[in-house]
Scaffold this motif. Structure first.
Motif, PDB file in Angstrom:
ATOM      1  N   ILE A   1      37.158  49.993  42.026  1.00 45.69           N
ATOM      2  CA  ILE A   1      38.173  49.441  41.043  1.00 45.69           C
ATOM      3  C   ILE A   1      38.310  47.697  41.088  1.00 45.69           C
ATOM      4  O   ILE A   1      38.157  46.872  40.250  1.00 45.69           O
ATOM      5  CB  ILE A   1      39.564  49.773  40.787  1.00 45.69           C
ATOM      6  CG1 ILE A   1      39.403  51.343  40.740  1.00 45.69           C
ATOM      7  CG2 ILE A   1      40.417  49.292  39.401  1.00 45.69           C
ATOM      8  CD1 ILE A   1      38.455  51.807  39.371  1.00 45.69           C
ATOM      9  N   ALA A   2      38.447  47.435  42.385  1.00 47.38           N
ATOM     10  CA  ALA A   2      38.529  46.020  42.815  1.00 47.38           C
ATOM     11  C   ALA A   2      37.490  45.063  42.433  1.00 47.38           C
ATOM     12  O   ALA A   2      37.475  44.000  41.950  1.00 47.38           O
ATOM     13  CB  ALA A   2      39.000  46.018  44.482  1.00 47.38           C
ATOM     14  N   VAL A   3      36.215  45.777  42.929  1.00 51.95           N
ATOM     15  CA  VAL A   3      34.834  45.058  42.432  1.00 51.95           C
ATOM     16  C   VAL A   3      34.661  44.944  40.890  1.00 51.95           C
ATOM     17  O   VAL A   3      34.316  43.683  40.551  1.00 51.95           O
ATOM     18  CB  VAL A   3      33.633  45.771  43.269  1.00 51.95           C
ATOM     19  CG1 VAL A   3      32.336  45.022  42.456  1.00 51.95           C
ATOM     20  CG2 VAL A   3      34.003  45.833  44.625  1.00 51.95           C
ATOM     21  N   LEU A   4      35.074  46.044  40.304  1.00 50.28           N
ATOM     22  CA  LEU A   4      34.765  46.050  38.873  1.00 50.28           C
ATOM     23  C   LEU A   4      35.784  44.981  38.248  1.00 50.28           C
ATOM     24  O   LEU A   4      35.453  44.113  37.467  1.00 50.28           O
ATOM     25  CB  LEU A   4      35.077  47.481  38.295  1.00 50.28           C
ATOM     26  CG  LEU A   4      34.562  47.813  36.797  1.00 50.28           C
ATOM     27  CD1 LEU A   4      32.995  47.471  36.958  1.00 50.28           C
ATOM     28  CD2 LEU A   4      34.858  49.172  36.547  1.00 50.28           C
ATOM     29  N   ALA A   5      37.004  44.734  38.662  1.00 47.26           N
ATOM     30  CA  ALA A   5      38.189  44.048  38.033  1.00 47.26           C
ATOM     31  C   ALA A   5      37.595  42.499  38.372  1.00 47.26           C
ATOM     32  O   ALA A   5      37.717  41.756  37.550  1.00 47.26           O
ATOM     33  CB  ALA A   5      39.320  44.415  38.655  1.00 47.26           C
ATOM     34  N   ALA A   6      37.139  42.279  39.813  1.00 50.99           N
ATOM     35  CA  ALA A   6      36.886  41.112  40.094  1.00 50.99           C
ATOM     36  C   ALA A   6      35.760  40.578  39.261  1.00 50.99           C
ATOM     37  O   ALA A   6      35.448  39.311  38.690  1.00 50.99           O
ATOM     38  CB  ALA A   6      36.240  41.037  41.593  1.00 50.99           C
ATOM     39  N   LEU A   7      34.830  41.528  39.057  1.00 51.48           N
ATOM     40  CA  LEU A   7      33.437  41.043  38.031  1.00 51.48           C
ATOM     41  C   LEU A   7      34.103  40.648  36.670  1.00 51.48           C
ATOM     42  O   LEU A   7      33.614  39.627  35.924  1.00 51.48           O
ATOM     43  CB  LEU A   7      32.604  42.398  37.895  1.00 51.48           C
ATOM     44  CG  LEU A   7      31.320  42.224  36.983  1.00 51.48           C
ATOM     45  CD1 LEU A   7      30.472  40.959  37.554  1.00 51.48           C
ATOM     46  CD2 LEU A   7      30.627  43.352  36.818  1.00 51.48           C
ATOM     47  N   GLY A   8      35.005  41.323  35.900  1.00 49.09           N
ATOM     48  CA  GLY A   8      35.748  41.133  34.846  1.00 49.09           C
ATOM     49  C   GLY A   8      36.238  39.649  34.897  1.00 49.09           C
ATOM     50  O   GLY A   8      35.940  38.788  33.951  1.00 49.09           O
ATOM     51  N   GLN A   9      36.783  39.484  35.952  1.00 49.73           N
ATOM     52  CA  GLN A   9      37.383  38.161  36.212  1.00 49.73           C
ATOM     53  C   GLN A   9      36.543  36.937  36.226  1.00 49.73           C
ATOM     54  O   GLN A   9      36.715  35.881  35.668  1.00 49.73           O
ATOM     55  CB  GLN A   9      38.423  38.246  37.637  1.00 49.73           C
ATOM     56  CG  GLN A   9      38.959  37.111  37.828  1.00 49.73           C
ATOM     57  CD  GLN A   9      39.750  37.085  39.204  1.00 49.73           C
ATOM     58  OE1 GLN A   9      40.789  37.685  39.331  1.00 49.73           O
ATOM     59  NE2 GLN A   9      39.579  35.913  40.145  1.00 49.73           N
ATOM     60  N   MET A  10      35.302  37.410  36.829  1.00 51.02           N
ATOM     61  CA  MET A  10      34.410  36.284  36.723  1.00 51.02           C
ATOM     62  C   MET A  10      33.936  36.057  35.135  1.00 51.02           C
ATOM     63  O   MET A  10      33.789  34.782  34.943  1.00 51.02           O
ATOM     64  CB  MET A  10      33.125  36.718  37.600  1.00 51.02           C
ATOM     65  CG  MET A  10      33.288  36.925  38.985  1.00 51.02           C
ATOM     66  SD  MET A  10      33.670  35.377  39.816  1.00 51.02           S
ATOM     67  CE  MET A  10      35.292  35.634  40.238  1.00 51.02           C
ATOM     68  N   GLY A  11      33.754  36.876  34.458  1.00 53.19           N
ATOM     69  CA  GLY A  11      33.225  36.684  33.021  1.00 53.19           C
ATOM     70  C   GLY A  11      34.203  36.244  32.278  1.00 53.19           C
ATOM     71  O   GLY A  11      34.011  34.889  31.629  1.00 53.19           O
TER      72      GLY A  11
END
Length: 327
Positions: free
Chosen positions: A266-276
């Motif tokens: 979840i942390a990686v997925l959320a961090a990716l959304g934060q990048m976008g």
């Protein structure tokens, strides 16, 4: 914005076009620094609270994503700029028209040392005291304002109060001139936010940008690859309102909702959304998000976002691949 006017003459003298200076400020300031937000930690705090993970997990997960996006975006941006310079598509000015004094004043010499030392001390203090979010922003702003007052007294002595007020007036006039176009343009995109749309269209009005993201998530089969692509696309869409932070709660919630059933990190997925969200709305891909940089450097905001588009999109695509491997 504080660094730009000081370093722009140096960059141009080294052979970097003005558009290159603006791209550098965008990619490093609004992209790399803001998307990770490792010092103030405002972005990861919003993302983590919505995703149900800790701020530390978001920071740890975002490091390889920030590096990947930043390296790809800056390298490709630099390569395309050099290519266009060789083709003659980008003009390199021979010199900038700056009013220079014949002699450098004592106040200027003191300021040249005082400003970087104080700002470096501010960074160290911010980290040492653990200041984050609004506290860190207020601290940095307060120190900058105190520097402004001190330098005004050094330069203008007994007339410092008049000079300070004149500079404040000029600053407000400049900011209104630069940011005035944001108001009507951003108003249309704020109608896409579920928090702001009711204030514009009335109670119960939907946020169509966020609804678009949810609809996309609801109609695509779930897997590690598709979930990662959905989250980063939703982040980019949410950032179209010109605020890189407005979509962080959405991508954090979406990461938790879509990542949990398939056992994703979840942390990686959320961090990716934060990048976008941050790279899109924080000030690299939308013209109303780059107006501050465009105003300082004097370039056209639409031209600047066109120059940023391919490097940033490739960088986010690379970050998506890295995120999939990390999950």
């Amino acid at each position: 914005m504080m660094v730009g006017p000081m370093l722009m003459p140096i960059a141009v003298r080294a052979g970097l076009p003005i558009i290159g200076v603006a791209m550098t400020m965008n990619l490093f300031g609004h992209g790399i620094a803001l998307s990770g937000d490792f010092i103030i930690q405002g972005a990861p705090k919003l993302t983590s609270s919505a995703a149900g993970v800790t701020v530390g997990q978001i920071l740890h997960a975002s490091i390889p994503l920030v590096i990947t996006t930043g390296v790809l975006a800056t390298v490709i941006g630099y390569w395309r700029l050099r290519r266009d310079m060789k083709r003659g598509a980008v003009e390199v000015p021979k010199k900038l028209e700056f009013k220079q004094e014949k002699e450098v004043s004592t106040a200027a010499r003191i300021s040249a040392v005082l400003v970087p030392v104080v700002l470096l001390a501010t960074i160290v203090t911010t980290i040492a005291m653990g200041l984050k979010g609004g506290d860190a922003t207020a601290f940095i702003g307060g120190v900058s304002f105190l520097l402004f007052i001190v330098i005004a007294f050094l330069e203008h002595k007994q007339h410092a109060h008049k000079a300070a007020m004149r500079y404040v007036q000029d600053g407000f006039t400049f900011s209104m001139k630069i940011f005035a176009p944001v108001i009507p343009i951003a108003g249309f995109f704020f109608m896409g936010s579920p928090d702001v749309a009711p204030q514009i269209l009335g109670k119960g009005a939907p946020g169509y940008l966020f609804d678009l993201g949810r609809a996309l998530a609801a109609h695509v089969p779930l897997s590690m690859v598709t979930v990662a692509i959905i989250v980063v696309l939703v982040g980019i869409i949410a950032g179209l309102d010109g605020s890189g932070f407005s979509g962080l709660v959405l991508v954090g919630t979406l990461a938790q909702a879509l990542g949990t059933p398939i056992g994703a990190n979840i942390a990686v997925l959320a961090a990716l959304g934060q990048m976008g969200s941050v790279w899109s709305g924080g000030g690299t891909l939308v013209p109303w998000g780059v107006l501050d940089v465009a105003g300082v450097t004097g370039v056209d905001p639409e031209h600047l976002t066109r120059r940023n588009f391919i490097p940033v999109v490739v960088g986010l695509a690379g970050a998506t691949v890295v995120a999939i491997l990390m999950m």
